[in-house]
Structure formats: C-alpha cells, structure tokens
Design a protein around this motif. Structure first.
Motif, mmCIF file in Angstrom:
data_model
loop_
_atom_site.group_PDB
_atom_site.id
_atom_site.type_symbol
_atom_site.label_atom_id
_atom_site.label_comp_id
_atom_site.label_asym_id
_atom_site.label_seq_id
_atom_site.Cartn_x
_atom_site.Cartn_y
_atom_site.Cartn_z
ATOM 1 N N LEU A 1 46.541 53.159 74.334
ATOM 2 C CA LEU A 1 47.892 52.585 74.338
ATOM 3 C C LEU A 1 48.951 53.651 74.075
ATOM 4 C CD1 LEU A 1 47.369 49.189 72.442
ATOM 5 C CD2 LEU A 1 47.367 49.637 74.899
ATOM 6 N N ALA A 2 48.620 54.598 73.180
ATOM 7 C CA ALA A 2 49.572 55.675 72.889
ATOM 8 C C ALA A 2 49.825 56.518 74.136
ATOM 9 C CB ALA A 2 49.045 56.543 71.756
ATOM 10 N N LEU B 1 55.639 62.060 70.059
ATOM 11 C CA LEU B 1 54.257 61.729 70.404
ATOM 12 C C LEU B 1 53.418 61.513 69.148
ATOM 13 C CD1 LEU B 1 51.966 61.398 72.433
ATOM 14 C CD2 LEU B 1 51.681 63.898 72.407
ATOM 15 N N SER B 2 53.654 62.338 68.139
ATOM 16 C CA SER B 2 52.926 62.186 66.879
ATOM 17 C C SER B 2 53.201 60.822 66.247
ATOM 18 C CB SER B 2 53.333 63.307 65.917
ATOM 19 O OG SER B 2 52.747 63.116 64.647
ATOM 20 N N LEU B 3 54.443 60.363 66.325
ATOM 21 C CA LEU B 3 54.796 59.062 65.762
ATOM 22 C C LEU B 3 54.197 57.918 66.583
ATOM 23 C CD1 LEU B 3 58.523 59.757 64.805
ATOM 24 C CD2 LEU B 3 56.629 59.339 63.231
ATOM 25 N N VAL B 4 54.169 58.076 67.900
ATOM 26 C CA VAL B 4 53.541 57.055 68.740
ATOM 27 C C VAL B 4 52.064 56.919 68.381
ATOM 28 C CG1 VAL B 4 52.827 56.511 71.104
ATOM 29 C CG2 VAL B 4 55.170 57.246 70.647
ATOM 30 N N GLN B 5 51.384 58.038 68.197
ATOM 31 C CA GLN B 5 49.961 58.014 67.841
ATOM 32 C C GLN B 5 49.738 57.458 66.436
ATOM 33 O OE1 GLN B 5 49.020 62.143 68.479
ATOM 34 N NE2 GLN B 5 48.561 61.847 70.661
ATOM 35 N N ARG B 6 50.740 57.542 65.607
ATOM 36 C CA ARG B 6 50.643 56.967 64.258
ATOM 37 C C ARG B 6 50.595 55.441 64.305
ATOM 38 N NH1 ARG B 6 55.665 57.848 60.055
ATOM 39 N NH2 ARG B 6 55.541 55.835 58.959
ATOM 40 N N PHE B 7 51.281 54.850 65.281
ATOM 41 C CA PHE B 7 51.378 53.391 65.329
ATOM 42 C C PHE B 7 50.497 52.741 66.392
ATOM 43 C CE2 PHE B 7 55.407 54.567 63.259
ATOM 44 C CZ PHE B 7 55.358 53.734 62.150
ATOM 45 N N TYR C 1 57.341 49.407 58.542
ATOM 46 C CA TYR C 1 57.029 50.407 59.561
ATOM 47 C C TYR C 1 57.549 51.801 59.200
ATOM 48 C CZ TYR C 1 55.670 46.547 62.631
ATOM 49 O OH TYR C 1 55.043 45.451 63.177
ATOM 50 N N LEU C 2 58.821 51.876 58.833
ATOM 51 C CA LEU C 2 59.435 53.170 58.549
ATOM 52 C C LEU C 2 60.242 53.062 57.260
ATOM 53 C CD1 LEU C 2 60.770 53.774 62.167
ATOM 54 C CD2 LEU C 2 58.913 55.080 61.112
ATOM 55 N N ASN C 3 60.138 54.071 56.394
ATOM 56 C CA ASN C 3 60.926 54.032 55.165
ATOM 57 C C ASN C 3 62.229 54.800 55.341
ATOM 58 O OD1 ASN C 3 60.506 56.874 54.445
ATOM 59 N ND2 ASN C 3 58.394 56.270 53.976
ATOM 60 N N SER C 4 63.144 54.562 54.423
ATOM 61 C CA SER C 4 64.476 55.158 54.552
ATOM 62 C C SER C 4 64.440 56.675 54.446
ATOM 63 C CB SER C 4 65.410 54.579 53.485
ATOM 64 O OG SER C 4 64.925 54.859 52.183
ATOM 65 N N GLU C 5 63.500 57.209 53.647
ATOM 66 C CA GLU C 5 63.447 58.658 53.474
ATOM 67 C C GLU C 5 63.192 59.366 54.802
ATOM 68 O OE1 GLU C 5 61.928 56.468 51.539
ATOM 69 O OE2 GLU C 5 63.033 56.752 49.661
#
Length: 452
Positions: free
Chosen positions: A187-188, A176-182, A111-115
């Motif tokens: 649903l977002a 919000l941008s991250l919510v729309q990414r997933f 889902y998310l990388n360390s960087e």
C-alpha cells in the motif's frame, strides 16, 4: 489579500497576536490561496497544553477587534472548533472558524503529535519572494497530515492530489518514510507512486482499503478511550446548540424573520432544526394546517381542555428530553415558531376552555428555551399585514405577549415594524450576545465585553 473579505485581515492579525503571545503554531491543509481565499475552516496546530491559554487570549483578541467569540466545539479530546462572528458596517454577518488541535487525532486515534508538526515550521513565500505572514509545517509533514485527513474522510479530489504532489516533490525521502510509517507494503508503494505521478484516482476509489490499514497502525488506546469518554460527558452536560423561541401576533413577521435568521446564523452550528409550536414527538405528532380564522372553533369543555393540556405537557417534556436536547448536544440551532407561551396569550386559538391559572401552573414544568424573542409591532401594522383577527384582539394579544415576555429572564422584544434587514440584524445580535456570554461563563472569563 482582497478588500472584499474582512476575514483575511482578521486572520493575519490573529497570526501576529499568536506570535506576540508566544504560541507556536502552523496552518495545516492546502494554503496555496490562503488567506486571500478562505473557503472553509482554518486548521491550526499549536503546541501541546496551550489551548486554555489560547482560548483566553482569543477572548482578548476578539474584544480588541469587536468580534463575538461565540462557540467552542470540542470534537476530539485534543481538538477544538471555534466560531467567531461579527457584523460589518453594511450589516453583513461574517464568520471565521479556527479549528485548533494540539495533536492530530481522528476518531480517537492519535496520528501526529504537535511536536513533529511544529518542528521545522517555516513561512511560505509568495511569487515575489516575500513571506506570506504565517507558518506551515515542513513539506513532508504537510503531506502526511493532508493525506491522512483525506484518506480518513474518504474524499480525494484532483485539487487535493495536486497539493499532495507539490509537497511530496519538496521532500520525497522524508515523505516516503512517513508513508511507510502508516501503511505497509504494497500500500505504501501505491501511495508513493500516486504522489510521484500525481495520479490519485486508484487511491480515491479504494480509500476504504487504505483507511482500514491506516487505522490498524494507529489503534485507539485506553487513554484515548478515557479522554474521549470525558469529552462526550462534557458535551452532554454543556450542549453547544441553542434553543430559541419566536413569539408574536399574526402579522409580526415571525416566519420571515425566523427563516432569515436561521439561514444566516447556520455557520455557527453543525445543523439547524425548525419546529412549530410543539416538538410533535412521535405519538404526539399531528399535522396542522394554517387557518384564516384562528378563532372560528369554540373552546373545548373543561375536562377536554385539561386532557389536551396534559398531552401538551407530555409532548413538550418528552419531546425535549428525547429529541430537542440530543440535538442541542450535537450543536443544533433549534428554532420554534410559537411555543407554549402562546397558549397563555391566545387560549381561543387552541380552544382551551379550562382556567388560565392551570395553564400557568403547567407552564412552570415546561422545558424553557435559551432565548425568547417577541416580534412586536403596532396593531395598525399587524392588521395591515394580516387580517385574520380583529383590531381589538390584536391590541389585546400585543399587550399579553409583552406581559409574558417581560416576565421572562431570557425574554427580548424586537420592533418588527422596522425594515426587515434591521430586524434580522437585531435578532442576530441578541443571539450572538447570548452565545458569547455563555462561552465566557463556561470558561470562567468574567467581565469581558460582548460585542454586537
């Protein structure tokens, strides 16, 4: 930071060490009461590719602090659950559980990388404006990490919602941008509305729908499947559970000590499992009742004894590979009250009437535990505690148990005539010492001191 919980000071020292080791990190999750209150694991994200360095340096840190680094459970191909344990001066057993990841991966899905989790990290401040001494992700990524974690687990409490609302308000646009990414619309939009109004009941009650949609956005890759397969094979070949046998004559305190140790050491494992004498696997299962006269029944004949011995071997062998070993792989604390060795010491109790040399021969093919702990006490004390056998028999059994355990490379003798708390602590030290040495051996770290 409370003086009642030494874990807080250890954690802060660890954060200072991470800075000195030049290992970038963030603490993820709800840190509002952290580190003065530590209620569960400490979730850390470190830079990609640095876990091996972190693990070796953590060994050095534990040596300096006189702490046992006893366990590393690789629960995802980029996530490691560590267990630190130590006794304080009063004998209280403390545990600390750093859960380290380089990327946020759940059930093989990345889902998310360390960087991105480390980018923009900062030190939160307390009510007086002072930095609290550790790093956290920027609010938008603290929000999305925690939201994904709660959606995946299908559990979102009011406290969780309050934390999410705080992080959301700090950076609405990026969150919000991250919510729309997933998640897709609508649903977002539902998640954004819940975060804005801090009303999560609808999200919690429909978590399955949000979880399924989330997983579609992060499918398992071929690389992920390959790495996950490697992880499972490694866990299969290097079980993180432990298999311990308690021996001793009647009155030595096996049940009491075993139950205390099992309860106190449980935080070092995923689960615990108790057995009495044999695995009693399926067709070999048989309920036994405690008796006040263990030598009342006469021995069986030679052929009946040999047949019984064969059944015992089958139960131990099959039960180990089809039951016990899989539990060890899943990090279970497996504890036996008595084991096959009891037959060699007290054949009359089990009505064994064949030659002892045959029982010794069969014993060579019985699966061996990781540790054997003999609870020993003078026969006068044993007889005072239980009067099930005669004094002379207790003397004989005590000598027999000592002879058997002294012949085992993993045998340990503990004086159970001492106060119960002292006996329990000594047994725990034996277990922690073994686990620390096993971990060092597996990671190739030699010559390190094992702290009790």
């Amino acid at each position: 930071m409370t003086d009642l919980d030494p874990r807080s000071s250890i954690v802060m020292k660890l954060f200072v060490a991470l800075q000195a080791w030049n290992i970038p990190y963030v603490v993820v999750g709800d840190t509002r009461q952290f580190p003065s209150t530590i209620t569960s694991d400490i979730d850390l994200v470190i830079a990609s590719g640095l876990f091996q360095k972190f693990q070796h340096l953590l060994c050095d840190f534990c040596d300096e602090e006189k702490i046992n680094f006893v366990q590393v459970l690789k629960h995802e191909y980029e996530a490691w659950y560590c267990v630190l344990a130590w006794h304080d001066k009063s004998g209280h057993l403390w545990f600390l559980h750093p859960d380290i990841c380089c990327h946020y991966i759940r059930l093989g899905r990345s889902y998310l990388n360390s960087e991105e989790l480390l980018a923009g990290r900062y030190q939160p401040k307390d009510n007086s404006g002072l930095e609290r001494g550790f790093f956290v992700p920027r609010p938008s990524h603290a929000f999305i990490y925690y939201l994904i974690k709660k959606i995946e687990k299908g559990q979102l409490t009011s406290d969780d919602g309050e934390y999410l609302n705080i992080q959301w308000q700090r950076d609405v646009k990026q969150a919000l941008s991250l919510v729309q990414r997933f998640w897709p619309m609508p649903l977002a939009e539902q998640l954004a509305l819940a975060a804005t109004e801090n009303r999560w009941s609808n999200i919690d009650s429909h978590s399955f729908k949000f979880r399924e949609s989330l997983r579609k956005r992060a499918p398992i890759s071929v690389k992920g499947l390959w790495l996950e397969g490697q992880r499972k094979i490694n866990r299969l070949c290097n079980p993180t559970g432990i298999f311990i046998v308690f021996l001793g004559p009647d009155g030595s305190g096996k049940s009491t000590v075993l139950n205390r140790v099992k309860e106190r050491l449980a935080p070092a494992f995923r689960r615990t499992r108790y057995y009495h004498l044999r695995p009693n696997w399926r067709c070999f299962s048989r309920k036994t009742q405690a008796t006040q006269s263990p030598h009342a029944s006469p021995p069986r004949g030679v052929f009946a004894s040999l047949f019984k011995l064969g059944l015992w071997w089958a139960d131990y062998f099959i039960g180990y590979w089809l039951d016990i070993y899989r539990r060890l792989v899943s990090s279970t604390f497996v504890v036996f009250d008595r084991y096959y060795y009891d037959l060699l010491v007290d054949a009359r109790r089990y009505r064994y009437g064949a030659p002892r040399c045959l029982a010794i021969l069969v014993g060579k093919f019985i699966p061996k535990p990781d540790l054997v702990i003999l609870l020993d006490a003078p026969p006068e004390i044993l007889l005072q505690r239980k009067q099930e056998v005669e004094f002379e028999e207790l003397v004989r059994q005590r000598a027999g148990y000592k002879k058997v355990v002294n012949s085992l490379p993993n045998g340990n003798i503990v004086d159970s005539s001492k106060p119960l708390d002292q006996v329990v602590i000594q047994v725990e030290q034996i277990v922690l010492t073994y686990m620390t040495a096993r971990l060092r051996r597996r990671q190739g770290s030699k010559g390190k001191r094992v702290w009790m």
